[in-house]
Design an enzyme around this catalytic site. Structure first.
Site, PDB file in Angstrom:
ATOM      1  N   ASP A  33       0.827  -1.210   0.000  1.00  0.00           N
ATOM      2  CA  ASP A  33       0.000   0.000   0.000  1.00  0.00           C
ATOM      3  C   ASP A  33       0.861   1.260   0.000  1.00  0.00           C
ATOM      4  O   ASP A  33       2.066   1.239   0.220  1.00  0.00           O
ATOM      5  CB  ASP A  33      -0.905  -0.024   1.234  1.00  0.00           C
ATOM      6  CG  ASP A  33      -2.124   0.879   1.106  1.00  0.00           C
ATOM      7  OD1 ASP A  33      -2.285   1.520   0.050  1.00  0.00           O
ATOM      8  OD2 ASP A  33      -2.915   0.935   2.071  1.00  0.00           O
ATOM      9  N   GLU A  90       2.498   7.237  -2.158  1.00  0.00           N
ATOM     10  CA  GLU A  90       2.215   8.517  -2.798  1.00  0.00           C
ATOM     11  C   GLU A  90       2.447   9.727  -1.890  1.00  0.00           C
ATOM     12  O   GLU A  90       2.238  10.860  -2.303  1.00  0.00           O
ATOM     13  CB  GLU A  90       0.756   8.558  -3.283  1.00  0.00           C
ATOM     14  CG  GLU A  90      -0.292   8.510  -2.184  1.00  0.00           C
ATOM     15  CD  GLU A  90      -0.599   7.120  -1.673  1.00  0.00           C
ATOM     16  OE1 GLU A  90      -1.192   7.011  -0.598  1.00  0.00           O
ATOM     17  OE2 GLU A  90      -0.219   6.143  -2.347  1.00  0.00           O
ATOM     18  N   ASP A 104      -8.988   3.859  -3.042  1.00  0.00           N
ATOM     19  CA  ASP A 104     -10.091   3.979  -2.084  1.00  0.00           C
ATOM     20  C   ASP A 104     -11.314   4.688  -2.666  1.00  0.00           C
ATOM     21  O   ASP A 104     -11.588   5.854  -2.354  1.00  0.00           O
ATOM     22  CB  ASP A 104      -9.607   4.730  -0.844  1.00  0.00           C
ATOM     23  CG  ASP A 104      -8.457   4.024  -0.154  1.00  0.00           C
ATOM     24  OD1 ASP A 104      -8.238   2.834  -0.433  1.00  0.00           O
ATOM     25  OD2 ASP A 104      -7.775   4.668   0.663  1.00  0.00           O
TER      26      ASP A 104
END
Length: 851
Positions: A554, A557, A631
């Site tokens: 995950d 960024e 998400d």
């Protein structure tokens, strides 16, 4: 970094719900002038490498055009007659940052040089050692073309004619820069270009451009909020007296110009596809597209949730352009394509009908112009240079990936229910394997990558039992570490380990940079440090030694743009490069682990590891094995709900992200007064139908499992999940073919119709309404609440008849539309009548008792 201003708003909890848009350089049209001393003729053809040519014409002020020798009349890149194709400026960069969200602005634009001369076009061969040293990479083909000249800015408001001479203009020039533009053949389908600038020559005081500076003599203090405390910064002169202006010049004088604009022609009806994983649009003509890795946001323009997210957390709502995985690449409906190399911040300005202008932060530019006769050829050409993913192992594309949480007992209970419903299962994905912590926003994971044996007692036995049924275990990790001082029963404190090894990102004071993330602060791994990769691979090794065979890698960024990292590179470029390094470390581990296997184990595809990511940049397809879209909201909305999941699949597919998928049902729920977004049962069922036709069929409970409908909520959801897990399994034979093709050619599994029907104007306008799986299955998903009919479009192109899989009805009129019944459980799916793929798919559906 000179001329960089950072404003942090991590802890600002009451904000303007309608934040400003990014501000980039003003568009200033200039003039192209042919130097009177040049030896160029009015019309001249130059060879680039073996396969390309450049045409120079002096009429209408002069322009250049590049084509492939096999199609000399078809331009793949050309400039606008009489107008400059290179311009430069000096400007400040202002970055506002808040918990993974960023906005980049240009301020105080100075030294705007928007006029250009062409002095000469030189043909350079391999023997020109003085030139080739440091310019031409190994493998480039000669001859190389070099266009030279100057870009300059005028001190007075004066119309500059194409017929004027440099000597007559020089007295009114405030500054100029000499440039070299190189074109060199990289491969049979690629032309490389490089823009190199010389030293800034300041002739007189430059102009300051309105809209990008404060009024004269006005100053202000910048206050930077860092983790709840205010630090005063030195007074910054926005625009004041000449003396202060000189100081500002000196501050950036070591860099000179730090903006380059590359401008070339476009057509009014030209459609632009690509730019990475984009969620709101497929065609970007008429827009400015910023290329910067960041959180996608909550809502992204869908209301009222974007309003609420922005109000309570600065810029948390995002907008149409915010994405985890941008790419400075596009292709057009005119079969033109270009991408930038490097990692600098850039903006693709497509707002003008007749041109493209790329604004790049930096003093040099490299990129490539692609040649191809179809979208598929352009994707293949692009991925040939950036890289392609390896073929996925058979186990992960064979059945459902069951994403859930709750501990060993709950997993075993749900497993029993799935077996009772005969659900084909590939793996259980347990993101809470590390344990849960209570925070102000609810339950979150402990970011300390070891199993929590109080939550998952008998962890190794659970993995062993699943493995006995050919079901894999998948887990979760990311490149951040949370202190675990307050965690009971923790065996390790990986944050402290990494801190002692000095492999965490640092702040400007040389201390560990505690990065705000949701409800707690974390240390972030410095992936440029030479010791980081092996240290993290050891963590992955321990996980795999337990029997884990896959994981979500995950984040990636959120590197702060004022971070100090080991490599010392430009922080904005490092920010865009970070997710690629993160993917590379994970990928290297999977390859190194595979090489440790011997005998039958090494050849057994069931032993292959898989990781999947959400953050990325241009070259991520080379390193990441699989992507997911991040998400999405648990909603029906267009910018951040189920519709955006389709757009993200299709846009990323143009850019080499061949294997992608979304969380079934979405992820982000909001359950506060006046703003309630929770996953209802219908949305969950429709998302199952959608994802049965993507590369991976994976569930997620979402950030608030208790308020969301789940696949295990009741008999209806379990039965529907079983039904579409079998639908997914029924086309596995074709999925295997597409996965292999993707690894060899870079083509995505899920495709926009443009890839196979590029000459159909109606196809150009499609966004989320429908898509292809390969070129054999047409999917028209139901993406609106309470809708039981959808409108299908049958494209103009190859002669084929589309067969509705549920009724057998045939549709043979190209360019026609039809309303199709699509009650829950029967989404509008079509196959090519009589095709081998279509017949086998239908045969499998009957075998699994779906038809």
């Amino acid at each position: 970094m000179p001329n960089l201003r950072i404003i942090k708003k991590h802890n600002k909890h009451l904000n303007n719900p309608f934040p400003s848009n990014p501000k980039s350089l003003p568009f200033k049209q200039g003039t192209l002038i042919l130097n009177s001393q040049t030896t160029l003729s009015h019309h001249q053809i130059f060879t680039i490498g073996n396969d390309f040519q450049l045409v120079w014409r002096s009429e209408n002020g002069g322009y250049v055009s590049i084509s492939h020798k096999s199609q000399p009349t078809r331009s793949i890149w050309s400039t606008i007659p009489g107008q400059p194709f290179i311009s430069t400026a000096m400007a400040e960069t202002e970055v506002e940052e808040s918990r993974g969200s960023f906005i980049v602005k240009d301020r105080n634009v100075r030294l705007l040089c928007n006029h250009q001369t062409v002095e000469d076009i030189n043909v350079l061969n391999e023997k020109d050692q003085e030139f080739t040293s440091g310019y031409v990479e190994f493998g480039s083909k000669f001859p190389v073309l070099e266009i030279t000249g100057r870009v300059f800015g005028m001190r007075k408001k004066k119309n500059v004619s194409n017929q004027e001479k440099w000597d007559s203009l020089e007295k009114d020039v405030h500054s100029y820069v000499k440039y070299k533009l190189l074109f060199l053949q990289k491969s049979n389908g690629q032309i490389g270009f490089q823009i190199k600038l010389g030293k800034q020559n300041l002739v007189s005081s430059p102009r300051i451009y309105k809209g990008f500076f404060r009024k004269p003599t006005r100053t202000r203090r910048i206050r930077v909020r860092i983790f709840g405390s205010f630090l005063k910064r030195k007074r910054v002169v926005m625009d004041s007296s000449n003396e202060e202006e000189d100081v500002a010049m000196k501050d950036g004088g070591s860099e000179g110009v730090n903006r380059i604009c590359f401008t070339y022609s476009s057509e009014t009806n030209e459609r632009f596809f690509g730019f990475g994983e984009q969620f709101s649009h497929v065609d970007f003509k008429g827009r400015k597209v910023p290329i910067f890795v960041q959180e996608q946001g909550i809502g992204r323009g869908d209301q009222p949730i974007t309003f609420a997210a922005n109000l309570f957390s600065y810029r948390a709502g995002g907008d149409w352009s915010t994405t985890y995985a941008p790419s400075p690449f596009y292709m057009t409906s005119k079969m033109k394509s270009l991408y930038l190399e490097g990692y600098e911040y850039s903006v693709f300005d497509l707002t003008q009908d007749d041109r493209v202008q790329i604004q790049i932060h930096g003093d040099c530019v490299e990129g490539r112009i692609l040649y191809g006769n179809s979208p598929s050829e352009l994707i293949e050409c692009f991925t040939e240079s950036i890289g392609r993913p390896p073929a996925l192992p058979d186990w992960i594309i064979s059945g459902a990936i069951v994403g859930m949480q709750g501990g060993t007992d709950k997993v075993r209970h749900v497993w029993e229910e799935l077996e009772a419903h005969d659900v084909p299962i590939s793996a259980f994905w347990l993101q809470d394997w590390v344990g849960e912590r209570k925070t102000v926003i609810g339950s979150q994971l402990w970011w300390n990558w070891e199993v929590d044996e109080t939550r998952y007692h008998g962890w190794k036995q659970l993995i062993k039992d699943l493995s006995a049924q050919n079901i894999k275990m998948m887990t979760y990790c990311n490149p951040c570490l949370a202190p675990t001082d307050s965690k009971p029963y923790a065996k390790k404190n990986l944050f402290l380990e990494a801190k002692k090894l000095d492999i965490l990102v640092k702040n400007k004071n040389g201390e560990t940079y505690m990065v705000p993330n949701t409800a707690f602060d974390v240390g972030m791994l410095d992936l440029t440090h030479p010791n980081t990769a092996n240290w993290f691979k050891n963590i992955l090794q321990e996980m795999v030694d337990d029997g884990v065979r896959g994981w979500m890698a995950d984040f990636g960024e959120g590197l702060p743009v004022d971070a100090c990292i080991y490599s010392g590179e430009d922080p904005i470029s490092a920010h865009n490069r970070y997710p690629e390094i993160w993917a590379q470390i994970n990928r290297e581990f999977t390859e190194e682990w595979k090489n440790t296997l011997v005998g039958k184990e090494k050849e057994d595809p069931s032993e292959s590891l898989v990781f999947f990511m959400r953050a990325g940049f241009r070259n991520s397809p080379k390193w990441a094995m699989l992507f997911w879209e991040g998400d999405q909201m648990v909603s029906w909305q267009a910018n951040d709900g189920i519709k955006s999941a389709v757009v993200g699949l299709l846009s990323s597919g143009f850019c080499g992200y061949a294997f992608n998928h979304s969380d079934i049902g979405g992820y982000c729920a909001v359950n506060i007064p006046f703003f309630k977004y929770t996953r209802d049962e219908e949305l969950l069922l429709r998302w199952m139908e959608l994802n049965a036709f993507t590369t991976i069929f994976r569930t997620h409970e979402g950030n608030k499992p208790s308020v969301n409908s789940q696949f295990y909520s009741n008999e209806r959801t379990l039965s529907h999940f079983a039904r579409f897990a079998k639908v997914y399994k029924a086309w596995k034979f074709y999925r295997v073919q597409l996965v292999k093709e993707a690894s060899q050619r870079g083509l995505p599994v899920v495709r926009h119709l443009f890839l196979h029907y590029p000459n159909d104007d109606h196809v150009h306008k499609l966004t989320y309404e429908q898509f292809l799986v390969g070129d054999e299955i047409l999917v028209v998903p139901t993406l609106d609440k309470h809708k039981k009919k959808v409108k299908a479009y049958f494209p103009v192109g190859e002669s084929c008849v589309w067969k509705h899989i549920w009724t057998g009805d045939l549709y043979d009129i190209q360019g026609s539309e039809a309303y199709i019944e699509a009650p829950i459980g029967y989404p509008a799916i079509f196959v090519k009548d009589g095709s081998i793929v279509g017949e086998e798919f239908l045969r499998n559906l009957r075998e699994y008792k779906i038809l």
